[in-house]
Design a protein around this motif. Structure first.
Motif, short mmCIF file in Angstrom:
data_model
loop_
_atom_site.label_atom_id
_atom_site.label_comp_id
_atom_site.label_asym_id
_atom_site.label_seq_id
_atom_site.Cartn_x
_atom_site.Cartn_y
_atom_site.Cartn_z
N ARG A 104 60.32 12.86 -73.08
CA ARG A 104 61.14 11.74 -73.55
C ARG A 104 62.32 12.21 -74.38
O ARG A 104 63.42 11.69 -74.25
N TYR B 288 65.26 3.89 -74.79
CA TYR B 288 66.09 4.37 -73.68
C TYR B 288 66.70 3.18 -72.94
O TYR B 288 66.17 2.07 -72.98
N SER C 286 67.28 0.75 -70.09
CA SER C 286 66.35 0.33 -69.05
C SER C 286 66.83 -0.98 -68.43
O SER C 286 67.96 -1.42 -68.67
N THR D 53 57.43 0.13 -69.77
CA THR D 53 56.95 1.51 -69.68
C THR D 53 55.49 1.53 -70.09
O THR D 53 55.14 1.09 -71.18
N PHE E 137 59.91 8.17 -69.36
CA PHE E 137 61.09 7.29 -69.38
C PHE E 137 61.90 7.52 -68.12
O PHE E 137 62.13 8.66 -67.72
N TYR F 288 65.33 -0.40 -74.21
CA TYR F 288 63.88 -0.55 -74.32
C TYR F 288 63.41 0.28 -75.50
O TYR F 288 63.61 1.50 -75.53
N HIS G 262 60.47 1.86 -77.23
CA HIS G 262 59.12 2.20 -76.78
C HIS G 262 58.15 2.46 -77.92
O HIS G 262 56.98 2.07 -77.85
#
Length: 179
Positions: A41, A65, A67, A73, A79, A89, A91
């Motif tokens: 990642r 990231y 998205s 995810t 990712f 996004y 995470h």
């Protein structure tokens, strides 16, 4: 962003060990993601991720990231940065116990949302875990049911009560979810 006791910066490969230590202090073993996944990642989306650093080193982090809205995810998933991204996004957000109460979580979110806004991303999304819906709601996120089966299956990879949430960053109204 910084105060006299901490500063925010982009995540680096050299932060891996410190990030894993913060993760271990914040999550039960069932939610800790392996070093190889965390390392991938950082490699694939490190410019979209941030850490908070104090006198002792990394004390908080936020993985994110670019998205697509509606894509989730899975826990332990890699990712996939979307070239046609319409959402940032978020995470994984974690603050080491020694750094709680300093406003680092809000600062990290604000830092990355401002960058997303500058990139023109109209929305942000995340999966809320460990009863954190109230925190995310206070930051403007709202519960949203994923529309496609793949996203629902990814959401189910998180333990107990995980909730997909979205927030509009630009423009009028909410963007339509898509997979």
């Amino acid at each position: 962003m910084q105060d006299s006791h901490w500063r925010l910066r982009a995540m680096r490969a050299a932060d891996l060990a410190a990030i894993l230590a913060v993760q271990a202090a914040c999550y039960p073993a069932s939610m800790q993601e392996p070093a190889c996944v965390v390392q991938a990642r950082i490699r694939d989306a490190g410019d979209s991720c941030a850490v908070a650093v104090d006198r002792e080193g990394v004390c908080a982090y936020l993985f994110a990231y670019p998205s697509r809205l509606g894509k989730v995810t899975p826990l332990d998933g890699l990712f996939t940065v979307a070239p046609d991204a319409d959402a940032l996004y978020l995470h994984d957000l974690a603050v080491a116990p020694r750094a709680l109460g300093r406003g680092l979580a809000r600062a990290l979110v604000g830092y990355l949302l401002e960058a997303a806004h500058r990139r023109g991303l109209p929305a942000s999304a995340l999966v809320s875990v460990q009863g954190s819906e109230g925190f995310w709601s206070a930051l403007g996120y709202r519960a949203s049911a994923p529309a496609c089966p793949q996203a629902r299956a990814a959401l189910a990879s998180y333990p107990g009560g995980a909730q997909y949430m979205t927030r509009v960053l630009t423009g009028p109204g909410a963007p339509l979810p898509n997979c």
